[in-house]
Write a protein that holds these residues in place. Structure first.
Motif, PDB file in Angstrom:
ATOM      1  N   MET A 167       0.849  -1.173   0.000  1.00 41.76           N
ATOM      2  CA  MET A 167       0.000   0.000   0.000  1.00 41.76           C
ATOM      3  C   MET A 167       0.891   1.231   0.000  1.00 41.76           C
ATOM      4  O   MET A 167       1.893   1.293   0.688  1.00 41.76           O
ATOM      5  CB  MET A 167      -0.898  -0.054   1.228  1.00 41.76           C
ATOM      6  CG  MET A 167      -1.759   1.149   1.394  1.00 41.76           C
ATOM      7  SD  MET A 167      -2.844   1.094   2.840  1.00 41.76           S
ATOM      8  CE  MET A 167      -3.302  -0.593   2.931  1.00 41.76           C
ATOM      9  N   SER A 168       0.497   2.243  -0.748  1.00 40.63           N
ATOM     10  CA  SER A 168       1.283   3.468  -0.819  1.00 40.63           C
ATOM     11  C   SER A 168       1.201   4.227   0.499  1.00 40.63           C
ATOM     12  O   SER A 168       0.278   4.043   1.286  1.00 40.63           O
ATOM     13  CB  SER A 168       0.767   4.349  -1.957  1.00 40.63           C
ATOM     14  OG  SER A 168      -0.491   4.868  -1.619  1.00 40.63           O
ATOM     15  N   ALA A 227      -4.031   7.503   5.276  1.00 40.01           N
ATOM     16  CA  ALA A 227      -5.494   7.579   5.282  1.00 40.01           C
ATOM     17  C   ALA A 227      -6.076   6.575   6.268  1.00 40.01           C
ATOM     18  O   ALA A 227      -7.034   6.881   6.974  1.00 40.01           O
ATOM     19  CB  ALA A 227      -6.040   7.330   3.877  1.00 40.01           C
ATOM     20  N   LEU A 228      -5.492   5.388   6.320  1.00 39.25           N
ATOM     21  CA  LEU A 228      -5.969   4.383   7.280  1.00 39.25           C
ATOM     22  C   LEU A 228      -5.706   4.830   8.711  1.00 39.25           C
ATOM     23  O   LEU A 228      -6.546   4.656   9.587  1.00 39.25           O
ATOM     24  CB  LEU A 228      -5.301   3.029   7.023  1.00 39.25           C
ATOM     25  CG  LEU A 228      -5.806   2.247   5.837  1.00 39.25           C
ATOM     26  CD1 LEU A 228      -4.982   0.981   5.655  1.00 39.25           C
ATOM     27  CD2 LEU A 228      -7.277   1.911   5.974  1.00 39.25           C
ATOM     28  N   HIS A 281      -7.871   5.814  -2.779  1.00 37.23           N
ATOM     29  CA  HIS A 281      -6.655   5.041  -2.511  1.00 37.23           C
ATOM     30  C   HIS A 281      -6.718   3.600  -3.007  1.00 37.23           C
ATOM     31  O   HIS A 281      -5.763   2.857  -2.815  1.00 37.23           O
ATOM     32  CB  HIS A 281      -6.338   5.068  -1.016  1.00 37.23           C
ATOM     33  CG  HIS A 281      -6.063   6.444  -0.503  1.00 37.23           C
ATOM     34  ND1 HIS A 281      -4.928   7.156  -0.843  1.00 37.23           N
ATOM     35  CD2 HIS A 281      -6.786   7.264   0.298  1.00 37.23           C
ATOM     36  CE1 HIS A 281      -4.961   8.338  -0.261  1.00 37.23           C
ATOM     37  NE2 HIS A 281      -6.074   8.434   0.427  1.00 37.23           N
ATOM     38  N   GLY A 282      -7.837   3.214  -3.596  1.00 35.83           N
ATOM     39  CA  GLY A 282      -7.942   1.860  -4.130  1.00 35.83           C
ATOM     40  C   GLY A 282      -8.021   0.770  -3.079  1.00 35.83           C
ATOM     41  O   GLY A 282      -7.656  -0.375  -3.345  1.00 35.83           O
ATOM     42  N   PHE A 283      -8.503   1.106  -1.877  1.00 37.73           N
ATOM     43  CA  PHE A 283      -8.681   0.078  -0.856  1.00 37.73           C
ATOM     44  C   PHE A 283      -9.720  -0.935  -1.339  1.00 37.73           C
ATOM     45  O   PHE A 283     -10.621  -0.582  -2.103  1.00 37.73           O
ATOM     46  CB  PHE A 283      -9.158   0.677   0.472  1.00 37.73           C
ATOM     47  CG  PHE A 283      -8.198   1.651   1.097  1.00 37.73           C
ATOM     48  CD1 PHE A 283      -6.825   1.515   0.954  1.00 37.73           C
ATOM     49  CD2 PHE A 283      -8.670   2.707   1.844  1.00 37.73           C
ATOM     50  CE1 PHE A 283      -5.952   2.406   1.537  1.00 37.73           C
ATOM     51  CE2 PHE A 283      -7.801   3.609   2.434  1.00 37.73           C
ATOM     52  CZ  PHE A 283      -6.432   3.456   2.280  1.00 37.73           C
ATOM     53  N   ASP A 284      -9.614  -2.151  -0.861  1.00 33.52           N
ATOM     54  CA  ASP A 284     -10.575  -3.184  -1.225  1.00 33.52           C
ATOM     55  C   ASP A 284     -11.926  -2.829  -0.601  1.00 33.52           C
ATOM     56  O   ASP A 284     -12.044  -2.744   0.623  1.00 33.52           O
ATOM     57  CB  ASP A 284     -10.104  -4.545  -0.717  1.00 33.52           C
ATOM     58  CG  ASP A 284     -10.979  -5.691  -1.175  1.00 33.52           C
ATOM     59  OD1 ASP A 284     -12.221  -5.522  -1.260  1.00 33.52           O
ATOM     60  OD2 ASP A 284     -10.432  -6.776  -1.442  1.00 33.52           O
ATOM     61  N   PRO A 285     -12.976  -2.631  -1.428  1.00 30.08           N
ATOM     62  CA  PRO A 285     -14.281  -2.225  -0.876  1.00 30.08           C
ATOM     63  C   PRO A 285     -14.929  -3.290  -0.002  1.00 30.08           C
ATOM     64  O   PRO A 285     -15.820  -2.986   0.774  1.00 30.08           O
ATOM     65  CB  PRO A 285     -15.126  -1.941  -2.122  1.00 30.08           C
ATOM     66  CG  PRO A 285     -14.436  -2.634  -3.234  1.00 30.08           C
ATOM     67  CD  PRO A 285     -12.984  -2.736  -2.879  1.00 30.08           C
ATOM     68  N   ARG A 286     -14.462  -4.534  -0.093  1.00 24.12           N
ATOM     69  CA  ARG A 286     -15.008  -5.593   0.779  1.00 24.12           C
ATOM     70  C   ARG A 286     -14.259  -5.650   2.109  1.00 24.12           C
ATOM     71  O   ARG A 286     -14.811  -6.050   3.114  1.00 24.12           O
ATOM     72  CB  ARG A 286     -14.936  -6.946   0.074  1.00 24.12           C
ATOM     73  CG  ARG A 286     -15.816  -7.025  -1.166  1.00 24.12           C
ATOM     74  CD  ARG A 286     -15.610  -8.335  -1.914  1.00 24.12           C
ATOM     75  NE  ARG A 286     -14.208  -8.579  -2.212  1.00 24.12           N
ATOM     76  CZ  ARG A 286     -13.592  -8.238  -3.342  1.00 24.12           C
ATOM     77  NH1 ARG A 286     -14.264  -7.649  -4.291  1.00 24.12           N
ATOM     78  NH2 ARG A 286     -12.320  -8.500  -3.522  1.00 24.12           N
TER      79      ARG A 286
END
Length: 190
Positions: A1-2, A8-9, A59-64
């Motif tokens: 992850m960038s 952001a997390l 950020h392209g996080f996994d939506p699930r």
């Protein structure tokens, strides 16, 4: 992850903490865990639906998987010593939390930019404007400014949203609604 995604997390718990504190203060709740447990508080909607959807897009996080992370954050709010965090302590310095890229306006701006719902985030922002703790200098300053100049002007100054913009109208509208509810709660008709 960038790195921006990681930041952001890391910001999610701070955002939830601030939202819970400002919303809890409106209901005169004492601790963060009681605010998060309050089914009427829009903390979950702000974090799980609105801010999460924006973070997933940006950020392209996994939506699930991302909602699971947010649930873990809520679980932390129920664990000692976080559960005993006082609303008055966590909510202090509301002007800092209302900075343009900070924990309240940052996700609001991001969600608006993607055309996502912002109702719960706007409620958290409006609650920060209503945060009124006599022992907090920023709170006292903000309340003085609101009393002297009114919400239209102060919300524009603090958020940098022009009077009449969609964002300004949404935040001021929720602010006025929460203010009416607070007055009715504190001074019910007899």
């Amino acid at each position: 992850m960038s790195e921006p995604g990681a930041n952001a997390l890391l910001f999610t718990p701070n955002r939830g903490h601030a939202l819970a504190a400002h919303l809890g203060a409106l209901k005169l709740l004492a601790t963060i865990d009681t605010t998060v447990a309050d089914a009427d508080a829009p903390v979950r909607g702000a974090l799980k639906r609105e801010a999460s959807a924006a973070l997933v897009r940006k950020h392209g996080f996994d939506p699930r998987e991302h909602p699971t992370y947010v649930e873990r954050v809520f679980g932390r709010f129920a664990n000692a010593p976080v559960r005993d965090d006082e609303v008055a302590h966590v909510g202090r310095e509301p002007l800092g939390k209302l900075a343009r890229a900070d924990r309240l306006l940052g996700p609001y701006e991001m969600a608006r930019g993607y055309g996502l719902p912002t109702e719960n985030l706007a409620t958290g922002i409006a609650a920060a404007f209503l945060y009124d703790m006599s022992e907090d200098e920023q709170s006292k300053e903000l309340q003085r400014r609101l009393k002297d100049s009114g919400a239209l002007k102060v919300v524009a100054e603090v958020t940098e949203y022009k009077v009449g913009s969609d964002e300004h109208r949404e935040i001021v509208g929720v602010y006025e609604e929460l203010q009416r509810k607070r007055v009715l709660t504190q001074h019910p008709r007899r």
